[in-house]
Write a protein that holds these residues in place. Structure first.
Motif, PDB file in Angstrom:
ATOM      1  N   HIS A 108       0.842  -1.185   0.000  1.00  0.00           N
ATOM      2  CA  HIS A 108       0.000   0.000   0.000  1.00  0.00           C
ATOM      3  C   HIS A 108       0.883   1.243   0.000  1.00  0.00           C
ATOM      4  CE1 HIS A 108      -2.058   3.283   2.198  1.00  0.00           C
ATOM      5  NE2 HIS A 108      -3.077   2.909   1.459  1.00  0.00           N
ATOM      6  N   ILE A 109       0.469   2.241  -0.744  1.00  0.00           N
ATOM      7  CA  ILE A 109       1.186   3.518  -0.730  1.00  0.00           C
ATOM      8  C   ILE A 109       0.198   4.634  -1.062  1.00  0.00           C
ATOM      9  CG2 ILE A 109       1.881   3.355  -3.138  1.00  0.00           C
ATOM     10  CD1 ILE A 109       4.459   4.828  -2.397  1.00  0.00           C
ATOM     11  N   PRO A 110       0.214   5.716  -0.289  1.00  0.00           N
ATOM     12  CA  PRO A 110      -0.612   6.872  -0.666  1.00  0.00           C
ATOM     13  C   PRO A 110      -0.038   7.495  -1.942  1.00  0.00           C
ATOM     14  CG  PRO A 110       0.203   7.069   1.603  1.00  0.00           C
ATOM     15  CD  PRO A 110       0.890   5.907   0.971  1.00  0.00           C
ATOM     16  N   LEU A 111      -0.859   7.694  -2.931  1.00  0.00           N
ATOM     17  CA  LEU A 111      -0.385   8.189  -4.226  1.00  0.00           C
ATOM     18  C   LEU A 111      -0.224   9.700  -4.279  1.00  0.00           C
ATOM     19  CD1 LEU A 111      -2.540   6.086  -6.701  1.00  0.00           C
ATOM     20  CD2 LEU A 111      -0.150   5.750  -6.090  1.00  0.00           C
ATOM     21  N   SER A 112      -0.913  10.426  -3.449  1.00  0.00           N
ATOM     22  CA  SER A 112      -1.029  11.867  -3.625  1.00  0.00           C
ATOM     23  C   SER A 112       0.306  12.583  -3.787  1.00  0.00           C
ATOM     24  CB  SER A 112      -1.819  12.491  -2.482  1.00  0.00           C
ATOM     25  OG  SER A 112      -1.184  12.217  -1.249  1.00  0.00           O
ATOM     26  N   THR A 113       1.289  12.298  -2.964  1.00  0.00           N
ATOM     27  CA  THR A 113       2.553  13.020  -3.065  1.00  0.00           C
ATOM     28  C   THR A 113       3.423  12.518  -4.218  1.00  0.00           C
ATOM     29  OG1 THR A 113       3.571  11.575  -1.422  1.00  0.00           O
ATOM     30  CG2 THR A 113       2.588  13.621  -0.618  1.00  0.00           C
ATOM     31  N   GLN A 114       2.990  11.479  -4.895  1.00  0.00           N
ATOM     32  CA  GLN A 114       3.714  10.948  -6.051  1.00  0.00           C
ATOM     33  C   GLN A 114       3.110  11.442  -7.365  1.00  0.00           C
ATOM     34  OE1 GLN A 114       6.429   8.988  -5.488  1.00  0.00           O
ATOM     35  NE2 GLN A 114       6.020   9.304  -3.326  1.00  0.00           N
ATOM     36  N   LEU A 115       2.138  12.339  -7.286  1.00  0.00           N
ATOM     37  CA  LEU A 115       1.402  12.767  -8.468  1.00  0.00           C
ATOM     38  C   LEU A 115       1.625  14.237  -8.793  1.00  0.00           C
ATOM     39  CD1 LEU A 115      -2.053  11.119  -7.695  1.00  0.00           C
ATOM     40  CD2 LEU A 115      -0.223  10.204  -9.125  1.00  0.00           C
ATOM     41  N   VAL A 116       1.345  14.585 -10.031  1.00  0.00           N
ATOM     42  CA  VAL A 116       1.241  15.965 -10.467  1.00  0.00           C
ATOM     43  C   VAL A 116      -0.190  16.158 -10.976  1.00  0.00           C
ATOM     44  CG1 VAL A 116       3.684  16.319 -10.993  1.00  0.00           C
ATOM     45  CG2 VAL A 116       2.205  15.348 -12.733  1.00  0.00           C
ATOM     46  N   PHE A 117      -0.652  17.411 -11.000  1.00  0.00           N
ATOM     47  CA  PHE A 117      -2.036  17.640 -11.414  1.00  0.00           C
ATOM     48  C   PHE A 117      -2.150  18.798 -12.392  1.00  0.00           C
ATOM     49  CE2 PHE A 117      -1.699  20.720  -8.041  1.00  0.00           C
ATOM     50  CZ  PHE A 117      -2.537  21.756  -8.435  1.00  0.00           C
ATOM     51  N   LEU A 118      -3.279  18.807 -13.094  1.00  0.00           N
ATOM     52  CA  LEU A 118      -3.617  19.851 -14.047  1.00  0.00           C
ATOM     53  C   LEU A 118      -5.084  20.202 -13.825  1.00  0.00           C
ATOM     54  CD1 LEU A 118      -3.057  21.460 -16.764  1.00  0.00           C
ATOM     55  CD2 LEU A 118      -3.981  19.442 -17.903  1.00  0.00           C
ATOM     56  N   GLU A 119      -5.378  21.486 -13.683  1.00  0.00           N
ATOM     57  CA  GLU A 119      -6.771  21.924 -13.554  1.00  0.00           C
ATOM     58  C   GLU A 119      -7.298  22.309 -14.928  1.00  0.00           C
ATOM     59  OE1 GLU A 119      -9.623  25.124 -11.190  1.00  0.00           O
ATOM     60  OE2 GLU A 119      -7.443  25.323 -11.040  1.00  0.00           O
ATOM     61  N   ASP A 120      -8.451  21.756 -15.302  1.00  0.00           N
ATOM     62  CA  ASP A 120      -9.118  22.074 -16.567  1.00  0.00           C
ATOM     63  C   ASP A 120     -10.410  22.807 -16.229  1.00  0.00           C
ATOM     64  OD1 ASP A 120     -10.357  22.198 -19.029  1.00  0.00           O
ATOM     65  OD2 ASP A 120     -10.741  20.047 -19.159  1.00  0.00           O
ATOM     66  N   LYS A 121     -10.345  24.144 -16.200  1.00  0.00           N
ATOM     67  CA  LYS A 121     -11.521  24.940 -15.851  1.00  0.00           C
ATOM     68  C   LYS A 121     -12.616  24.834 -16.915  1.00  0.00           C
ATOM     69  CE  LYS A 121      -9.057  28.191 -12.949  1.00  0.00           C
ATOM     70  NZ  LYS A 121      -8.677  29.586 -12.701  1.00  0.00           N
ATOM     71  N   SER A 122     -12.235  24.566 -18.158  1.00  0.00           N
ATOM     72  CA  SER A 122     -13.213  24.467 -19.247  1.00  0.00           C
ATOM     73  C   SER A 122     -13.966  23.141 -19.226  1.00  0.00           C
ATOM     74  CB  SER A 122     -12.519  24.617 -20.603  1.00  0.00           C
ATOM     75  OG  SER A 122     -11.744  23.450 -20.899  1.00  0.00           O
ATOM     76  N   LYS A 123     -13.384  22.130 -18.607  1.00  0.00           N
ATOM     77  CA  LYS A 123     -13.949  20.764 -18.579  1.00  0.00           C
ATOM     78  C   LYS A 123     -14.130  20.191 -19.984  1.00  0.00           C
ATOM     79  CE  LYS A 123     -17.205  19.891 -15.678  1.00  0.00           C
ATOM     80  NZ  LYS A 123     -18.377  19.889 -14.797  1.00  0.00           N
ATOM     81  N   LEU A 124     -13.360  20.689 -20.939  1.00  0.00           N
ATOM     82  CA  LEU A 124     -13.481  20.248 -22.330  1.00  0.00           C
ATOM     83  C   LEU A 124     -12.295  19.438 -22.816  1.00  0.00           C
ATOM     84  CD1 LEU A 124     -14.930  23.549 -23.869  1.00  0.00           C
ATOM     85  CD2 LEU A 124     -16.172  21.463 -23.236  1.00  0.00           C
ATOM     86  N   LYS A 125     -11.232  19.402 -22.058  1.00  0.00           N
ATOM     87  CA  LYS A 125     -10.023  18.723 -22.503  1.00  0.00           C
ATOM     88  C   LYS A 125     -10.186  17.196 -22.404  1.00  0.00           C
ATOM     89  CE  LYS A 125      -6.730  22.412 -21.503  1.00  0.00           C
ATOM     90  NZ  LYS A 125      -7.710  23.459 -21.504  1.00  0.00           N
ATOM     91  N   GLY A 126      -9.611  16.530 -23.384  1.00  0.00           N
ATOM     92  CA  GLY A 126      -9.597  15.072 -23.382  1.00  0.00           C
ATOM     93  C   GLY A 126      -8.188  14.569 -23.143  1.00  0.00           C
ATOM     94  N   ILE A 127      -8.025  13.278 -23.151  1.00  0.00           N
ATOM     95  CA  ILE A 127      -6.734  12.661 -22.865  1.00  0.00           C
ATOM     96  C   ILE A 127      -5.659  13.144 -23.838  1.00  0.00           C
ATOM     97  CG2 ILE A 127      -7.324  10.571 -24.169  1.00  0.00           C
ATOM     98  CD1 ILE A 127      -5.089  10.690 -21.046  1.00  0.00           C
ATOM     99  N   ASN A 128      -5.982  13.267 -25.104  1.00  0.00           N
ATOM    100  CA  ASN A 128      -4.979  13.711 -26.081  1.00  0.00           C
ATOM    101  C   ASN A 128      -4.577  15.169 -25.866  1.00  0.00           C
ATOM    102  OD1 ASN A 128      -4.707  11.255 -27.486  1.00  0.00           O
ATOM    103  ND2 ASN A 128      -6.632  11.659 -28.544  1.00  0.00           N
ATOM    104  N   ASP A 129      -5.470  15.985 -25.326  1.00  0.00           N
ATOM    105  CA  ASP A 129      -5.175  17.388 -25.046  1.00  0.00           C
ATOM    106  C   ASP A 129      -4.220  17.544 -23.867  1.00  0.00           C
ATOM    107  OD1 ASP A 129      -7.065  18.247 -27.021  1.00  0.00           O
ATOM    108  OD2 ASP A 129      -8.662  17.935 -25.552  1.00  0.00           O
ATOM    109  N   VAL A 130      -4.387  16.725 -22.846  1.00  0.00           N
ATOM    110  CA  VAL A 130      -3.655  16.938 -21.585  1.00  0.00           C
ATOM    111  C   VAL A 130      -2.317  16.217 -21.505  1.00  0.00           C
ATOM    112  CG1 VAL A 130      -5.782  17.403 -20.328  1.00  0.00           C
ATOM    113  CG2 VAL A 130      -4.835  15.083 -20.335  1.00  0.00           C
ATOM    114  N   LEU A 131      -2.024  15.349 -22.426  1.00  0.00           N
ATOM    115  CA  LEU A 131      -0.776  14.584 -22.348  1.00  0.00           C
ATOM    116  C   LEU A 131       0.468  15.458 -22.383  1.00  0.00           C
ATOM    117  CD1 LEU A 131      -1.523  11.416 -24.501  1.00  0.00           C
ATOM    118  CD2 LEU A 131      -1.150  11.545 -22.038  1.00  0.00           C
ATOM    119  N   ARG A 132       0.412  16.573 -23.084  1.00  0.00           N
ATOM    120  CA  ARG A 132       1.609  17.400 -23.261  1.00  0.00           C
ATOM    121  C   ARG A 132       1.560  18.735 -22.512  1.00  0.00           C
ATOM    122  NH1 ARG A 132       0.851  14.406 -27.703  1.00  0.00           N
ATOM    123  NH2 ARG A 132       2.616  13.391 -28.656  1.00  0.00           N
TER     124      ARG A 132
END
Length: 108
Positions: A20-44
């Motif tokens: 078991h390991i808490p993932l939170s400190t091992q992650l990075v995040f991106l906020e999408d205020k538009s809620k329109l981005k898909g997986i191909n948009d956010v990869l880069r």
């Protein structure tokens, strides 16, 4: 959430002794205020390091993308269990990105 190789995050190692390991400190995040981005948009796009043990973005209408690297150096398959302990979330999607093929796959 996207499990992806190829960025400077410390990998989550799934070894024989992994339990078991808490993932939170091992992650990075991106906020999408538009809620329109898909997986191909956010990869880069640029992601920000998660600084809290339990990320808390308050109540808003944004979509959040999380990215982390999971590495299994063993020859044994480990069935992952990811717990998202937040009953207020409407949708959680999990994508896996293959370093070998350069393709992604939606798991849930």
């Amino acid at each position: 959430m996207i499990a992806k190789c190829g960025f400077s995050q410390k990998p989550i190692l799934v070894t024989d002794s992994f339990n078991h390991i808490p993932l939170s400190t091992q992650l990075v995040f991106l906020e999408d205020k538009s809620k329109l981005k898909g997986i191909n948009d956010v990869l880069r796009l640029h992601y920000t390091q998660v600084e809290q043990k339990v990320p808390n973005f308050g109540f808003n209408n944004s979509s959040y993308w999380f990215k982390g690297m999971v590495v299994n150096p063993t020859s044994q398959w480990k069935a992952p269990v990811i717990e998202v302990a937040n009953p207020n979330l409407d949708v959680v999607n999990l994508y896996v990105f293959s370093k070998k093929t350069g393709r992604h796959k939606k798991l849930m």
